[in-house]
Design a protein around this motif. Structure first.
Motif, PDB file in Angstrom:
ATOM      1  N   ASN A   1       1.112  -1.072  -0.036  1.00  0.00           N
ATOM      2  CA  ASN A   1       0.155   0.099  -0.341  1.00  0.00           C
ATOM      3  C   ASN A   1       0.512   0.942  -0.220  1.00  0.00           C
ATOM      4  O   ASN A   1      -0.010   2.230   0.242  1.00  0.00           O
ATOM      5  CB  ASN A   1      -0.957  -0.387   1.521  1.00  0.00           C
ATOM      6  CG  ASN A   1      -2.023  -1.040   1.135  1.00  0.00           C
ATOM      7  OD1 ASN A   1      -2.428  -1.187  -0.020  1.00  0.00           O
ATOM      8  ND2 ASN A   1      -2.246  -1.959   1.885  1.00  0.00           N
ATOM      9  N   GLY A   2       1.906   1.285  -0.132  1.00  0.00           N
ATOM     10  CA  GLY A   2       3.083   2.526  -0.534  1.00  0.00           C
ATOM     11  C   GLY A   2       3.649   2.737   1.074  1.00  0.00           C
ATOM     12  O   GLY A   2       3.978   3.962   0.568  1.00  0.00           O
ATOM     13  N   HIS A   3       2.954   2.546   2.337  1.00  0.00           N
ATOM     14  CA  HIS A   3       3.500   2.311   3.682  1.00  0.00           C
ATOM     15  C   HIS A   3       4.920   2.842   3.880  1.00  0.00           C
ATOM     16  O   HIS A   3       6.018   2.390   2.961  1.00  0.00           O
ATOM     17  CB  HIS A   3       2.814   1.968   4.985  1.00  0.00           C
ATOM     18  CG  HIS A   3       1.786   2.251   4.889  1.00  0.00           C
ATOM     19  ND1 HIS A   3       1.313   1.849   5.838  1.00  0.00           N
ATOM     20  CD2 HIS A   3       0.328   2.915   4.003  1.00  0.00           C
ATOM     21  CE1 HIS A   3      -0.340   2.454   5.766  1.00  0.00           C
ATOM     22  NE2 HIS A   3      -0.546   2.207   4.483  1.00  0.00           N
ATOM     23  N   PHE A   4       5.516   3.290   4.198  1.00  0.00           N
ATOM     24  CA  PHE A   4       7.114   3.612   4.537  1.00  0.00           C
ATOM     25  C   PHE A   4       7.986   4.275   3.920  1.00  0.00           C
ATOM     26  O   PHE A   4       7.497   4.207   2.714  1.00  0.00           O
ATOM     27  CB  PHE A   4       7.796   2.164   5.165  1.00  0.00           C
ATOM     28  CG  PHE A   4       7.381   1.178   5.840  1.00  0.00           C
ATOM     29  CD1 PHE A   4       6.504   1.257   7.310  1.00  0.00           C
ATOM     30  CD2 PHE A   4       6.913   0.115   5.516  1.00  0.00           C
ATOM     31  CE1 PHE A   4       6.139   0.413   8.320  1.00  0.00           C
ATOM     32  CE2 PHE A   4       6.137  -1.032   6.120  1.00  0.00           C
ATOM     33  CZ  PHE A   4       5.898  -0.690   7.519  1.00  0.00           C
ATOM     34  N   THR A   5       9.010   5.013   4.179  1.00  0.00           N
ATOM     35  CA  THR A   5      10.389   5.641   3.842  1.00  0.00           C
ATOM     36  C   THR A   5      11.192   5.410   4.232  1.00  0.00           C
ATOM     37  O   THR A   5      11.093   4.565   5.175  1.00  0.00           O
ATOM     38  CB  THR A   5      10.008   6.975   3.579  1.00  0.00           C
ATOM     39  OG1 THR A   5       9.381   7.440   4.892  1.00  0.00           O
ATOM     40  CG2 THR A   5       8.008   7.660   3.586  1.00  0.00           C
ATOM     41  N   PRO A   6      12.397   5.695   2.961  1.00  0.00           N
ATOM     42  CA  PRO A   6      13.203   5.002   3.764  1.00  0.00           C
ATOM     43  C   PRO A   6      14.418   6.447   4.484  1.00  0.00           C
ATOM     44  O   PRO A   6      14.561   6.122   5.862  1.00  0.00           O
ATOM     45  CB  PRO A   6      14.648   5.466   2.374  1.00  0.00           C
ATOM     46  CG  PRO A   6      13.596   5.751   1.156  1.00  0.00           C
ATOM     47  CD  PRO A   6      12.270   6.131   2.042  1.00  0.00           C
ATOM     48  N   GLU A   7      13.553   6.780   4.742  1.00  0.00           N
ATOM     49  CA  GLU A   7      13.693   8.081   6.559  1.00  0.00           C
ATOM     50  C   GLU A   7      13.128   7.814   7.235  1.00  0.00           C
ATOM     51  O   GLU A   7      13.295   7.667   8.417  1.00  0.00           O
ATOM     52  CB  GLU A   7      13.430   9.366   6.162  1.00  0.00           C
ATOM     53  CG  GLU A   7      14.211   9.549   4.807  1.00  0.00           C
ATOM     54  CD  GLU A   7      13.912   9.680   3.576  1.00  0.00           C
ATOM     55  OE1 GLU A   7      12.856   9.554   3.545  1.00  0.00           O
ATOM     56  OE2 GLU A   7      14.747   9.984   2.465  1.00  0.00           O
ATOM     57  N   ARG A   8      11.727   6.731   7.065  1.00  0.00           N
ATOM     58  CA  ARG A   8      10.471   6.626   8.563  1.00  0.00           C
ATOM     59  C   ARG A   8       9.953   5.653   7.975  1.00  0.00           C
ATOM     60  O   ARG A   8       9.426   5.322   7.170  1.00  0.00           O
ATOM     61  CB  ARG A   8       9.443   8.367   8.114  1.00  0.00           C
ATOM     62  CG  ARG A   8      10.113   9.434   9.136  1.00  0.00           C
ATOM     63  CD  ARG A   8       8.961  10.536   8.991  1.00  0.00           C
ATOM     64  NE  ARG A   8       8.088  10.076  10.075  1.00  0.00           N
ATOM     65  CZ  ARG A   8       8.705  10.639  11.302  1.00  0.00           C
ATOM     66  NH1 ARG A   8       9.634  11.481  12.011  1.00  0.00           N
ATOM     67  NH2 ARG A   8       8.178   9.730  12.338  1.00  0.00           N
ATOM     68  N   HIS A   9      10.299   4.639   8.949  1.00  0.00           N
ATOM     69  CA  HIS A   9       9.788   3.277   8.804  1.00  0.00           C
ATOM     70  C   HIS A   9       9.958   2.650  10.126  1.00  0.00           C
ATOM     71  O   HIS A   9      10.789   1.053   9.302  1.00  0.00           O
ATOM     72  CB  HIS A   9      10.384   2.167   7.537  1.00  0.00           C
ATOM     73  CG  HIS A   9      12.296   2.366   7.549  1.00  0.00           C
ATOM     74  ND1 HIS A   9      13.132   3.343   6.976  1.00  0.00           N
ATOM     75  CD2 HIS A   9      13.126   1.813   8.559  1.00  0.00           C
ATOM     76  CE1 HIS A   9      14.162   3.283   7.097  1.00  0.00           C
ATOM     77  NE2 HIS A   9      14.151   1.973   8.302  1.00  0.00           N
ATOM     78  N   PHE A  10       9.527   2.991  11.500  1.00  0.00           N
ATOM     79  CA  PHE A  10       9.368   2.180  12.206  1.00  0.00           C
ATOM     80  C   PHE A  10       9.125   1.135  12.323  1.00  0.00           C
ATOM     81  O   PHE A  10       9.226  -0.319  13.634  1.00  0.00           O
ATOM     82  CB  PHE A  10       9.649   2.955  13.667  1.00  0.00           C
ATOM     83  CG  PHE A  10      10.020   2.042  15.169  1.00  0.00           C
ATOM     84  CD1 PHE A  10      11.397   1.911  15.283  1.00  0.00           C
ATOM     85  CD2 PHE A  10       9.425   1.894  16.065  1.00  0.00           C
ATOM     86  CE1 PHE A  10      11.497   1.594  16.140  1.00  0.00           C
ATOM     87  CE2 PHE A  10       9.158   1.184  16.905  1.00  0.00           C
ATOM     88  CZ  PHE A  10      10.839   0.409  16.941  1.00  0.00           C
ATOM     89  N   GLY A  11       8.406   0.832  12.003  1.00  0.00           N
ATOM     90  CA  GLY A  11       6.922   0.069  11.546  1.00  0.00           C
ATOM     91  C   GLY A  11       7.500  -1.032  11.243  1.00  0.00           C
ATOM     92  O   GLY A  11       7.574  -2.337  11.334  1.00  0.00           O
ATOM     93  N   PHE A  12       8.444  -1.032  10.230  1.00  0.00           N
ATOM     94  CA  PHE A  12       9.718  -2.419   9.659  1.00  0.00           C
ATOM     95  C   PHE A  12      10.293  -2.750  10.719  1.00  0.00           C
ATOM     96  O   PHE A  12      10.157  -3.732  10.881  1.00  0.00           O
ATOM     97  CB  PHE A  12       9.585  -2.088   8.210  1.00  0.00           C
ATOM     98  CG  PHE A  12      10.704  -2.568   7.477  1.00  0.00           C
ATOM     99  CD1 PHE A  12      10.087  -3.484   6.892  1.00  0.00           C
ATOM    100  CD2 PHE A  12      12.115  -3.064   7.738  1.00  0.00           C
ATOM    101  CE1 PHE A  12      10.721  -4.222   6.017  1.00  0.00           C
ATOM    102  CE2 PHE A  12      12.622  -4.664   6.809  1.00  0.00           C
ATOM    103  CZ  PHE A  12      12.153  -4.965   6.265  1.00  0.00           C
ATOM    104  N   GLU A  13      10.845  -1.404  10.585  1.00  0.00           N
ATOM    105  CA  GLU A  13      12.543  -1.525  11.952  1.00  0.00           C
ATOM    106  C   GLU A  13      12.185  -2.286  13.570  1.00  0.00           C
ATOM    107  O   GLU A  13      12.515  -3.439  13.849  1.00  0.00           O
ATOM    108  CB  GLU A  13      13.440  -0.463  12.496  1.00  0.00           C
ATOM    109  CG  GLU A  13      13.484   0.345  11.138  1.00  0.00           C
ATOM    110  CD  GLU A  13      14.537   1.034  12.079  1.00  0.00           C
ATOM    111  OE1 GLU A  13      15.856   0.852  11.942  1.00  0.00           O
ATOM    112  OE2 GLU A  13      13.752   2.485  12.020  1.00  0.00           O
ATOM    113  N   GLY A  14      10.769  -2.374  14.172  1.00  0.00           N
ATOM    114  CA  GLY A  14       9.940  -2.830  15.199  1.00  0.00           C
ATOM    115  C   GLY A  14      10.155  -4.478  14.751  1.00  0.00           C
ATOM    116  O   GLY A  14      10.219  -4.839  16.011  1.00  0.00           O
ATOM    117  N   VAL A  15       9.671  -4.896  13.921  1.00  0.00           N
ATOM    118  CA  VAL A  15       9.191  -6.072  13.688  1.00  0.00           C
ATOM    119  C   VAL A  15      10.492  -7.024  12.941  1.00  0.00           C
ATOM    120  O   VAL A  15      10.030  -7.697  13.184  1.00  0.00           O
ATOM    121  CB  VAL A  15       8.062  -6.126  12.273  1.00  0.00           C
ATOM    122  CG1 VAL A  15       8.029  -7.754  11.809  1.00  0.00           C
ATOM    123  CG2 VAL A  15       6.479  -5.812  13.105  1.00  0.00           C
ATOM    124  N   ALA A  16      11.543  -6.004  12.836  1.00  0.00           N
ATOM    125  CA  ALA A  16      12.466  -6.392  12.096  1.00  0.00           C
ATOM    126  C   ALA A  16      13.014  -7.453  13.505  1.00  0.00           C
ATOM    127  O   ALA A  16      14.176  -8.518  13.924  1.00  0.00           O
ATOM    128  CB  ALA A  16      13.415  -5.767  11.686  1.00  0.00           C
TER     129      ALA A  16
END
Length: 281
Positions: A246-261
């Protein structure tokens, strides 16, 4: 309050009371199930359905708030500290089970086999793996060089693919991001499939069960809770994948991804401990 410098405070939410309702149904459901009350299973399933609705709705709301730009540096800091403390609590959770395994293997089992207890357990020689004294039913311990070794390779590989997905996100390579994230999900699902097969093999061929004394209870407790965490992590990865679509996350702001990682790498590390201390040694 300025959104640039202030801390975002959402409107009053319905989700906490829905979460409390889910926990209430689940608590009564567990009690009813354990005591074999007819309505127990139905109440428990109702609680789980409410919980699933809560998780979907609340996380969706937070994701939409994030994508709307309502979260700034202070909120990002709060999320990072919260995820860090959550993972620390999980470390302590597994540390208690590893501690129980250490206590049985190094202290209690050898003590029950010494001369002091010879009158109580004359035929108990100690050693590990063992069900412990008083268990006449025999079992075969789970070997390391089979499904456990394959699962170790799967999880270690999934850590690599997730890191590659993170690098792709930082480079704004959306195609590689989706590809490597999908590969990580596939590896997690494959791991769970092998673990289900392993449990069936343990019960059917090795006579290894939850009731197999010290070894059986610690084996299924440690590997079972880890499997639960892999399941939760895989669901988180799937949700992250759909957010990427759905186009979420950007190279600068993506803690939703980082937290899962962070969570997934924690699951990887715990499995290495399990493979060494439960399967290998």
């Amino acid at each position: 309050m300025s959104q640039g410098t202030g801390y975002y405070v959402p409107s009053p939410s319905k989700w906490p009371i829905i979460g409390s309702t889910a926990l209430l149904f689940m608590a009564f459901g567990v009690v009813g199930t354990v005591n074999k009350i007819p309505l127990g299973y139905g109440v428990l399933i109702t609680g789980l359905v409410i919980l699933a609705y809560l998780l979907y709705g609340w996380f969706r709301e937070v994701a939409l708030e994030s994508e709307a730009g309502k979260y700034k540096a202070q909120e990002d800091k709060s999320f990072r500290w919260s995820m860090g403390w959550f993972i620390f609590s999980e470390v302590m959770f597994f540390a208690s089970f590893f501690g129980a395994l250490f206590y049985m293997r190094v202290l209690s089992v050898p003590e029950l086999a010494d001369a002091e207890h010879e009158l109580l357990w004359p035929d108990f020689a100690g050693g590990w793996p063992t069900a412990g004294p008083g268990f006449d039913e025999k079992f075969t311990p789970m070997g390391a060089w089979g499904i456990p070794a394959i699962n170790t390779a799967l999880l270690l590989t999934s850590g690599v693919t997730l890191t590659l997905a993170h690098w792709a996100l930082k480079k704004n390579d959306r195609g590689a991001l989706k590809l490597w994230l999908l590969a990580t999900i596939a590896l997690g699902i494959t791991f769970l499939g092998f673990q289900i097969y392993e449990y069936g093999h343990a019960y059917a061929d090795l006579n290894l069960k939850m009731t197999s004394g010290a070894y059986g209870s610690t084996f299924f407790m440690l590997t079972g809770f880890h499997g639960f965490h892999v399941t939760v992590g895989t669901i988180m990865l799937i949700a992250t994948f759909f957010r990427c679509l759905n186009g979420h996350f950007t190279p600068e702001r993506h803690f939703g991804f980082e937290g899962v990682a962070w969570y997934w790498h924690f699951v990887d590390v715990v499995w290495l401990g399990l493979f060494i201390f439960v399967y290998l040694l």
